[in-house]
Design a protein around this motif. Structure first.
Motif, PDB file in Angstrom:
ATOM      1  N   LEU A  64       0.831  -1.205   0.000  1.00  0.00           N
ATOM      2  CA  LEU A  64       0.000   0.000   0.000  1.00  0.00           C
ATOM      3  C   LEU A  64       0.865   1.255   0.000  1.00  0.00           C
ATOM      4  N   PRO A  65       0.294   2.398  -0.388  1.00  0.00           N
ATOM      5  CA  PRO A  65       1.075   3.638  -0.429  1.00  0.00           C
ATOM      6  C   PRO A  65       1.530   4.070   0.958  1.00  0.00           C
ATOM      7  N   VAL A  66       2.694   4.699   0.993  1.00  0.00           N
ATOM      8  CA  VAL A  66       3.215   5.307   2.212  1.00  0.00           C
ATOM      9  C   VAL A  66       3.700   6.701   1.854  1.00  0.00           C
ATOM     10  N   ALA A  67       3.725   7.572   2.860  1.00  0.00           N
ATOM     11  CA  ALA A  67       4.224   8.926   2.632  1.00  0.00           C
ATOM     12  C   ALA A  67       5.728   8.896   2.471  1.00  0.00           C
ATOM     13  N   LYS A  68       6.228   9.857   1.759  1.00  0.00           N
ATOM     14  CA  LYS A  68       7.672   9.952   1.568  1.00  0.00           C
ATOM     15  C   LYS A  68       8.327  10.256   2.900  1.00  0.00           C
ATOM     16  N   PRO A  69       9.333   9.462   3.310  1.00  0.00           N
ATOM     17  CA  PRO A  69       9.974   9.724   4.594  1.00  0.00           C
ATOM     18  C   PRO A  69      10.657  11.080   4.578  1.00  0.00           C
ATOM     19  N   PRO A  70      10.582  11.822   5.685  1.00  0.00           N
ATOM     20  CA  PRO A  70      11.227  13.141   5.714  1.00  0.00           C
ATOM     21  C   PRO A  70      12.731  13.018   5.585  1.00  0.00           C
ATOM     22  N   ALA A  71      13.308  13.980   4.921  1.00  0.00           N
ATOM     23  CA  ALA A  71      14.755  13.969   4.738  1.00  0.00           C
ATOM     24  C   ALA A  71      15.435  14.111   6.097  1.00  0.00           C
ATOM     25  N   ALA A  72      16.438  13.265   6.323  1.00  0.00           N
ATOM     26  CA  ALA A  72      17.158  13.301   7.599  1.00  0.00           C
ATOM     27  C   ALA A  72      17.940  14.599   7.712  1.00  0.00           C
ATOM     28  N   LYS A  73      17.779  15.247   8.847  1.00  0.00           N
ATOM     29  CA  LYS A  73      18.501  16.497   9.080  1.00  0.00           C
ATOM     30  C   LYS A  73      19.888  16.184   9.621  1.00  0.00           C
ATOM     31  N   ALA A 153       9.359   2.388   6.609  1.00  0.00           N
ATOM     32  CA  ALA A 153       8.032   1.769   6.687  1.00  0.00           C
ATOM     33  C   ALA A 153       7.777   0.921   5.448  1.00  0.00           C
ATOM     34  N   ALA A 154       7.047  -0.202   5.630  1.00  0.00           N
ATOM     35  CA  ALA A 154       6.733  -1.076   4.505  1.00  0.00           C
ATOM     36  C   ALA A 154       5.683  -0.415   3.634  1.00  0.00           C
ATOM     37  N   GLY A 155       5.803  -0.569   2.331  1.00  0.00           N
ATOM     38  CA  GLY A 155       4.853   0.026   1.406  1.00  0.00           C
ATOM     39  C   GLY A 155       5.566   0.688   0.243  1.00  0.00           C
ATOM     40  N   THR A 156       4.792   1.367  -0.589  1.00  0.00           N
ATOM     41  CA  THR A 156       5.329   2.013  -1.782  1.00  0.00           C
ATOM     42  C   THR A 156       4.995   3.489  -1.751  1.00  0.00           C
ATOM     43  N   HIS A 157       6.015   4.303  -1.984  1.00  0.00           N
ATOM     44  CA  HIS A 157       5.773   5.737  -2.126  1.00  0.00           C
ATOM     45  C   HIS A 157       5.654   6.070  -3.602  1.00  0.00           C
ATOM     46  N   TYR A 158       4.513   6.666  -3.980  1.00  0.00           N
ATOM     47  CA  TYR A 158       4.279   7.034  -5.373  1.00  0.00           C
ATOM     48  C   TYR A 158       4.518   8.525  -5.558  1.00  0.00           C
ATOM     49  N   VAL A 159       5.300   8.858  -6.553  1.00  0.00           N
ATOM     50  CA  VAL A 159       5.460  10.253  -6.953  1.00  0.00           C
ATOM     51  C   VAL A 159       4.247  10.621  -7.801  1.00  0.00           C
ATOM     52  N   THR A 160       3.524  11.657  -7.439  1.00  0.00           N
ATOM     53  CA  THR A 160       2.264  11.983  -8.111  1.00  0.00           C
ATOM     54  C   THR A 160       2.289  13.395  -8.682  1.00  0.00           C
TER      55      THR A 160
END
Length: 375
Positions: A64-73, A153-160
């Motif tokens: 299932l879709p997941v949000a893009k993980p935030p860039a590590a600071k 996180a398990a899942g797929t991040h889709y660029v939309t």
């Protein structure tokens, strides 16, 4: 003797009434053929040119879709302190009448005097030991590790990238109780990049087969609905809510509810989310690929496995074009619809053809063929 024979002058009037009734029946039959019954397929310029075929279920695990993980600071690298240059003795002696307020302020910003009094290197060692001890104490106390050390996180991040605003007009071919029907349909898609509104309709001169609307936001997942309304012929309208405050999906037609985690779709927004994925990352479309989405209908929700069949050549009222054919196959034994969607990359990935097949009505279908695009 009959009434008519006793009044011979009524014969012409009776014959005229019979002729008029027959003419009205012929006109009604002709109107029905033109408006209710679809013309024969061989004579149609936009005849259905793609045969639907059974599709085996995909073997890939659900993702299932997941949000893009935030860039590590990451903290900028510390510059090594330049070695102090020893000042000549003459420079280190301040004149007795020179104010030293600025020097005092600078010194007070340095570490505490007791730390400065330790031998060189003692401070660094003690700090390292204290940091290690603090890290150990945090681990023992159950403090979660930093985001950089957590597994993704398990899942797929889709660029939309949702398509631009447009009004799509369709020629509709359908069957109702196995009776051919011919009508028209529209999809009104409006977006400002942050929100969207979708209104759809399929109808003929007498009936509205399907009327629906969906509205919501454009977020990190893509098209994100808030409210879906559906009205089918001879059925009451239903509402599906995607509550953002309580993160719950609920229905006016049932007591079912589901958690809202992000990336969920309704039956209408699903089509535009697939178009947004194609515009954002066309590499997701390849024969045999699967796009998993959690889709809410009028009464319940479940994972829909959208299977990519391949690119096909279509002859539609708008012209001949190539489109990606994707299909949602219902589970074996289910009475849910099979949904076939064709998305055209050279036309902003708009849905150029939509076909809904209903197994509950002996295979009745609703087929929408793109006729015109207004932007």
């Amino acid at each position: 003797m009959t009434e008519v024979s006793r009044h011979p002058k009524r014969w012409p009037r009776a014959l005229a009434l019979v002729a008029l009734s027959l003419a009205l029946h012929l006109l009604l039959v002709d109107w029905g053929k033109r408006h209710l019954i679809a013309p024969a397929a061989p004579n149609e310029q936009h005849a259905i040119s793609v045969a639907l075929r059974p599709v085996p279920p995909p073997q890939q695990p659900v993702s299932l879709p997941v949000a893009k993980p935030p860039a590590a600071k990451t903290a900028p690298p510390k510059k090594a302190a330049a070695p102090r240059r020893a000042r000549p003795v003459a420079e280190s002696i301040e004149p007795p009448d020179e104010p030293i307020r600025e020097t005092v302020v600078v010194v007070s910003a340095q570490p505490a005097p007791e730390t400065a009094a330790l031998p060189s290197g003692a401070t660094d060692g003690a700090g390292a030991e204290e940091a290690a001890a603090a890290g150990k104490d945090s681990k023992d106390a159950g403090v979660p590790p930093s985001a950089e050390t957590q597994p993704p996180a398990a899942g797929t991040h889709y660029v939309t990238d949702p398509p631009p605003t447009a009004r799509l007009e369709y020629d509709v071919q359908a069957t109702y109780n196995q009776m051919p029907v011919h009508g028209s349909g529209t999809l009104d898609w409006k977006t400002d990049g942050k929100t969207y509104r979708l209104d759809g309709k399929a109808e003929d001169f007498l009936f509205t087969f399907l009327n629906f609307s969906s509205n919501g936001e454009i977020d990190a997942f893509g098209v994100s609905p808030e409210l879906y309304t559906e009205k089918r012929m001879r059925r009451s309208a239903t509402n599906t809510h995607f509550n953002r405050e309580r993160n719950v999906i609920s229905f006016s037609a049932s007591t079912e509810s589901y958690p809202r985690n992000g990336g969920e779709q309704d039956r209408a927004s699903l089509v535009w989310q697939l178009a947004a994925i194609g515009r954002g990352d066309a590499g997701q479309y390849r024969p045999g690929a699967v796009i998993d989405l959690f889709v809410a209908g009028a009464r319940d929700a479940e994972v829909w496995r959208i299977q990519v069949l391949g690119e096909e050549e279509l002859r539609l009222p708008i012209g001949q074009l190539r489109a990606w054919h994707v299909v949602r196959m219902p589970k074996p034994g289910s009475y849910d619809q099979r949904i076939d969607i064709w998305l055209a990359p050279l036309h902003d990935w708009y849905p150029v053809r939509l076909r809904y097949t209903d197994p509950r009505q002996n295979g009745d279908y609703l087929d929408m063929l793109l006729e015109k695009v207004k932007q």
